[in-house]
Structures are given as C-alpha cells and as structure tokens.
Enzyme design. Sequence first.
Site, mmCIF file in Angstrom:
data_model
loop_
_atom_site.group_PDB
_atom_site.id
_atom_site.type_symbol
_atom_site.label_atom_id
_atom_site.label_comp_id
_atom_site.label_asym_id
_atom_site.label_seq_id
_atom_site.Cartn_x
_atom_site.Cartn_y
_atom_site.Cartn_z
ATOM 1 N N LYS A 188 0.871 -1.190 -0.117
ATOM 2 C CA LYS A 188 0.098 -0.098 0.150
ATOM 3 C C LYS A 188 0.917 1.307 -0.153
ATOM 4 C CE LYS A 188 -1.893 2.716 3.127
ATOM 5 N NZ LYS A 188 -1.753 3.873 2.377
ATOM 6 N N GLY A 240 7.124 4.333 8.339
ATOM 7 C CA GLY A 240 6.261 5.317 8.467
ATOM 8 C C GLY A 240 6.359 5.926 9.933
ATOM 9 N N SER A 241 5.347 6.587 10.555
ATOM 10 C CA SER A 241 5.716 7.231 11.737
ATOM 11 C C SER A 241 5.604 6.022 12.929
ATOM 12 C CB SER A 241 4.401 8.050 12.145
ATOM 13 O OG SER A 241 3.116 7.400 12.298
ATOM 14 N N THR A 242 6.109 6.501 14.178
ATOM 15 C CA THR A 242 6.410 5.752 15.302
ATOM 16 C C THR A 242 4.871 5.337 16.019
ATOM 17 O OG1 THR A 242 8.742 6.644 15.785
ATOM 18 C CG2 THR A 242 7.661 5.700 17.399
ATOM 19 N N GLY A 245 3.701 2.801 13.937
ATOM 20 C CA GLY A 245 4.353 1.482 14.120
ATOM 21 C C GLY A 245 4.023 0.791 15.427
ATOM 22 N N GLU A 262 10.315 0.440 10.342
ATOM 23 C CA GLU A 262 11.468 1.543 10.041
ATOM 24 C C GLU A 262 10.605 2.884 10.338
ATOM 25 O OE1 GLU A 262 12.836 4.211 8.700
ATOM 26 O OE2 GLU A 262 13.172 3.721 6.937
ATOM 27 N N CYS A 296 13.338 10.137 7.214
ATOM 28 C CA CYS A 296 13.340 9.761 8.519
ATOM 29 C C CYS A 296 14.920 9.735 9.112
ATOM 30 C CB CYS A 296 12.747 8.425 8.653
ATOM 31 S SG CYS A 296 13.369 7.175 7.194
ATOM 32 N N GLU A 393 10.463 14.952 15.783
ATOM 33 C CA GLU A 393 10.591 14.802 14.338
ATOM 34 C C GLU A 393 9.758 15.935 13.578
ATOM 35 O OE1 GLU A 393 9.632 11.205 12.456
ATOM 36 O OE2 GLU A 393 11.640 11.436 11.367
#
Lengths: 482, 325
Positions: A188, A240-242, A245, A262, A296, A393
């Site tokens: 995706k 993507g974002s933490t 995740g 990641e 990132c 971030e």
Amino acid sequence: MEPWTYSPARENAALANLQPSYRPFVDGRFVDGDGEPLKTVNPATEEVLAEVGTASTSDVDRAVAAARRAFETTWGPMPGAERAKYLFRIARIVAERSRELAVLETLDNGKPIRESRDVDVPTAAAHLFHHAGWADKLGHAGYGPGVGGNGPPPLGVVGAVIPWNFPLLMAVWKIAPALAAGNTIVLKPAETTPLTALVLAQIAAEAGLPAGVLNVLPGAGDIGSALVGHDGLDKVAFTGSTDVGKEIQRRLAGTGRRLTLELGGKAANIVYDDAALDQAVEGVVDGIFFNQGHVCCAGSRLLVQESIAEEFGELLHARVTTLRVGDPLDKNTDVGAINSRAQLDRIVDLAAAGDSEGAQRWTSPCPLPEKGLFFPPTVFSGVEQTMRVAREEIFGPVLSVLTFRTPDEAVAKANNTPYGLSAGVWTDKGSKAMWTAQRLRAGVVWTNTFNKFDPTSPFGGYAESGFGREGGRIGLGAYLDA
Amino acid sequence: MTTTVPAPRTTGERGAPLADVGRDEASLRRFLHGLPGVDQVGLERRSATLATRSIKADSKMRAIDMAVSMIDLTTLEGADTPGKVRSLCAQAMRPDPEYPDVPAVAAVCVYPDLAGVAVERLAGSSVGVAAVATAFPSGRSSLAVKLADTALAVDAGASEIDMVIDRGAFLTGNYGLVYDEIVAVKQACGPAHLKVILETGELAGYDDVRRASWLALLAGADVIKTSTGKISPAATLPVVQLMLLAVRDWHRLTGEHRGVKAAGGIRSAKDAIKHLVAVNEVAGPDWLTPALFRFGASSLLNDLLRQRRTQLEGHYVGASYIGSA
C-alpha cells in the site's frame, strides 16, 4: 551590472506520461477498487494530477488471496535463477524509464527533479539489480544452506505499507528483497503519493511477472490498517511514523507473523572542531535539507563543538542562503515543495514552538514561490535538549543547532532521544570517529558523509526508530524463514 | 637571556590581520598545518552537484560573455613568434568580428620575451598583457634568475605576471623559501598584478592545495592560479572549488578580495560554465568579474564563440566559420 541569475530550466512535465486516472493492481491486472477514489495533488501547485481508484477491505482480501495463490503455485516453487530473470527485467525497465519515473515522482511528491533523477530512481534501480542477483544465491547469504543449498525458505505473503517521502524507492526497498527471497507481496503506497508505485506495477506486468506476485493497493490509513492486520499475511513490513508502528506491533503481538518497522528519527550530526569544516557544512546541509527534510534519517540536530560554533554557524548560514527553493521541476531547484498541507501545518507549528521556547530562528532569505506548499530552509540556534525542536521529529527543512564541549557530552546529547535511526560524525581524526561511532545508539552512523545509500548496506533503527534492517545481506534475513 | 625578534615578513598593509603569520618558517608551518582539513569525498561530491546546474537561455548567453571576458588568451610554446602573438592579440581584442558586441578577453598571456610584442599590438585596448615568469613552467632556477625573468616582463610593459611556486621546496616543507620568493617577485612586479601558479597537479592532494593557496595569499598574491597548463591534471572543478574557498575565507578574515585563475584543461563552454557556477555559489557573485576570476586557456575561446553563435543563430556553427588565432 545586473547580477547573473539562472534562467528557468524546467524539465518537461509531459515526460511523466500522466494519465487522468490510475487503478489498483490486483492479481496481475488493474482493477476498479471498491474504495472511494482519491485525487492526488501536485504540492508545488496544489492542482489535481489524477484520480486514483482505491481499495476497500474486500479488495485487500482479494489481493492477499491472489498473493497467496501466486506464492503457492508459481513464485514460491520457482527456482531462484528464474525469479532473478523477472527482477532483472523489472530493474532494466525501471532504468530505461528513469526519466518518466523521475518526473512523475517530482510531480506527485514535490521533491526537486535533481533528486528524483539523481537519487530516487537510480537508487531504486540499483536495489532491484542488487536483489535480482541474490535470488539464486540465497544459500550463500549466511543463513545456512537450506534444502538443496537454496537457502532458507521464504516466509510467504508480505504486507507492506510505505510513506510518501520516497514513494518509488520505499516501494522497491520492500518489493525487491521480498520477491528475491521468494515471497509475494501486497503493497500500500501512501495516500498522497500513489503514482510511481502504480507505474512500477505496470512495469512488473510488462516484465511478465506472474499474476499475484505483486499487488498494489492505493488508499488511506484505513486500508493500510486493514492490510497490516490481515490474517492471511506471514510478514508485515512498515515504514512510517512511530505512533502507527507501535499500533501495528500491538496488533501483531502473539500472531506469529513477522514484523519489521522503520520509523521516525531525530538524528544528531556531531561536528568536532578538527573536522574538514567546509565539507562538514555540506554534509550538514545535505543531511537536513535533502528532500525538504522529509527523511526519517535526516540529520535534524546539529551538535557542534563550542570552540567552532560561531564560525560554523556563519559558514552554515552562508551556504543555506545559496539553496534555491522553488519549482521542483526546475533542474536548478535544491529544495522543493512540502508534500501536503497537513505536513506544512505541522512544520509551521513545531517551528513556532521553537520560537516560544526561546530558540533563535534564522530563515534563509531565499524567495519562495507565490503558490504551492513551501517552507524556507530554517535554522534554530541556541536550542536546548529539552525543547520540542530538539526532541520531536519535524520532518521538514528545519535544523536545530546545539553545542557540546567534550566528546562525552556530544555522545550523551546525541543519544538523549527515544529515536535511534541514524547519526553523523565529522572529524578528520579516524580514532575519534571510531570512538564516537561505537557509542552512538543509531542503526546507521555516517562518518564524514551523510545520507549515503547503497543496496549492499543495511539500513534500520534502534528503539523508537524501529527494528529490522533493509538492504544488503542482512536485509534479506527479514524475508527468509531463517 | 636575550630574545631576538625576527624581522617581520609582512607585505605592508595588505592582509593586516594575518600580517605576522609569515614572520618565520615555524609560524608559517603552524598556520598552514592548522588550517581545517579537506575531505576528498565531500569536496568532490559538492563539485559533482555544482556541475548539475542547468544553465540555459539568457543565463547561458550571459555566462558565455562573462567567460569570454575572463579569458587570459594564452600561447606558451617554444615555437611562438611575434606573428603568432600579434594574431592572438587581434582575436583577443575582437574575438568575433561578425558580432562586435562580444567582449574583449581579459588579457593575452605569453612568455616574457614576447611581452613587448603584445604590449605594442594591444596598446589602447582594454586587454592586459600577462607574462609567465620565474623560470616557467618548472620554476627550477635561482631567485636571481627568477627576478630577472620578472623584470624582463615588467620592463616590456606586462601588466600581469604569472609566476610559479617552487614545488620542490613546498613538497619538502620549506614554506619559508616559497613565501620569500613570492614576496620578492611581488616586489619586482611593481604595479603589475601577481598571479601565483600552484601547479596543483604536482602537489600531494587537496590539503596541499589549501596550504599552497594560503601560503600564496599570505605572501601577497593578487590571484592564485591552478596550473601552468604543462602538467596534467590541470584545473579541475574540485581544485578550483577549494581555491575559491580560500579566497572566500581570505575575504572573511581580511575584507580583501583576491582572485582565482583556473588554467589548463578547460576547453569547452560547458566546462567554463560549470566553473562560473562554482564561482557564483562557492566564492559568491562578487567574484564574477575578470578582476577576480580568470580562465587560462587557448582553445576555450573558440568553443565559447561557437556556442554563442549557436544561441543566436539556432544551429551549430562549424569551427571553420570562426576566425582562430
């Protein structure tokens, strides 16, 4: 006399071969998805580029089933040497159509054509070539000889969800190792940047890749969520974002499905007083302003030794002033458009937090285009460890400058973050570079360079930056039942 | 115990904040070896990025004319004759007679014995006369011979002197000798501008290029120049970038503008434009003038003229359509 200026040198947008509409790719065919179509926008103009059909949860089921069928009937049983032929073919077509892909990526993402042309697309092709070469050598990848010397078996069906900052490259980072190892995949792409992944699907079809081996499902977060939670998968790979995740990790706990993540980063670039200063300035600038800072592993925190902080700041500002911000299709643009309104708002908010917490904002005097989503290169000095601009971030062209006195302090400050994706060390002294690198908790530590990517080199993070590695021999391990 | 104070090796008011660096060998060495290092990978990466700039349309025309005006049109052969020099001078003053708006080049560069011929032919024009001196190209002779060589050119009316450094002395770490020679030649130049050739192709890498650049600037060079053109590699984009950084830093420290000359190996308009981009972005737009940036070249001019006509006429022009000295 008038100053010498560079005339516009615009790459031809028609090379992108932009279509009015794009559709999901399932089981070897482009199909009408059952989701609400989305409109993808050129962030440099905020004009609609194309309508993109999206997947529904039932499309996710169909794609996963197709991938399972392909895994069991064609791709899984196929000898590695045969799989390699398809991957080499895809790699060659990507290289041949590199200009088209670069222009399309720039239109959809907003990144400068210089970067999509010189970094994104060539690196994507390199990843495909590299992994094509592994397909028949998995018995020699260091994970044991496996049955018949062919290495460990593949995992099965992979679900991959990727971000909008390197749309084609991130797609390839997942697809190439997954397919080389003998898995099939449902990918995706990000909601705001689906186009190059769909062209890649078309390239795979052109290369004759068997149906179901690669499926691409455009859509928003709900489709990503449906995909990663699907019980027909054997492995999930997410970039993507933490926050997302963590949610995925919670959902997959106890299912036995493999997971690599990641996630975000807040990398420190440590500049010692004995560094090659001019090249350190270059590296710091590249570290944070490459791809508008939508990276990132961006070097978003500069840690500079106090004894050179003033001179370094002066050189840094002078260099950043020369960055050309503007039309991403202009070959002379260094910093392009911010990918979405939401991301621009977030950058504006975090920069405002820098002001209110007492950091000193310096903004490049470069002119900005009148329309489109842009943010000027920005440097905050006088930043303290406790400030939001040092901890969160930003994912934009905003650098936070902190200082240190001793190597111990540099390491302590660099590691004082929940993230741990990358770091940079700048010194002309090899022993000091090694000493520092050994103590930095980051998956990638660059010495006297930054943002160097190579398919042979693993990439990945510590702690809140995720786990698992992509690239190289080690990255293959994430797609093998080793 | 008595302390002897060494005689200052200053060059007068110029470079005032750094005036005492050249006072003795030890001080020079400390200074030059205290300069920040140069990272080869980073330097070359920056050059590669600068080379991707796409200079089109109006900016290309402007770049071509700038480049023409920055050329030291050069002939440095044993076979040079007064006739050859005169013909070069004619092209220097009026590079493309069919297009009188093409600017004249900056200077004609010849051996000292032919400087007089050039001076005579160029009288009344804007074109300067540069003469190579100091036992060019090797620099292997005594200081007395080098000074006499310089005097020969200056007496003939040369307005610019291109000297070579003693690379042997530099490579053995004898910085004081190199410095003293430059100071002495500068004095012998009188009002003539001094360009100091580092011959970077004979030096031991980029750190040496940076040190040699600073050594020449400290000793009073008006311009630092890459090469004689007799050694390969000559001017490369990373080396020129590094020398541009040196004059930029000199300006930051002293407020003075010193120049750079890229000589040898730049034959195409495309290459010249890459260098102009480097001047613009590394040193800054202030340096985009013949007073502060030069190309030492012989065949470059013709390619610039061909590219210029291509821009104007819309098709490529054969080399035989351009008068060539």
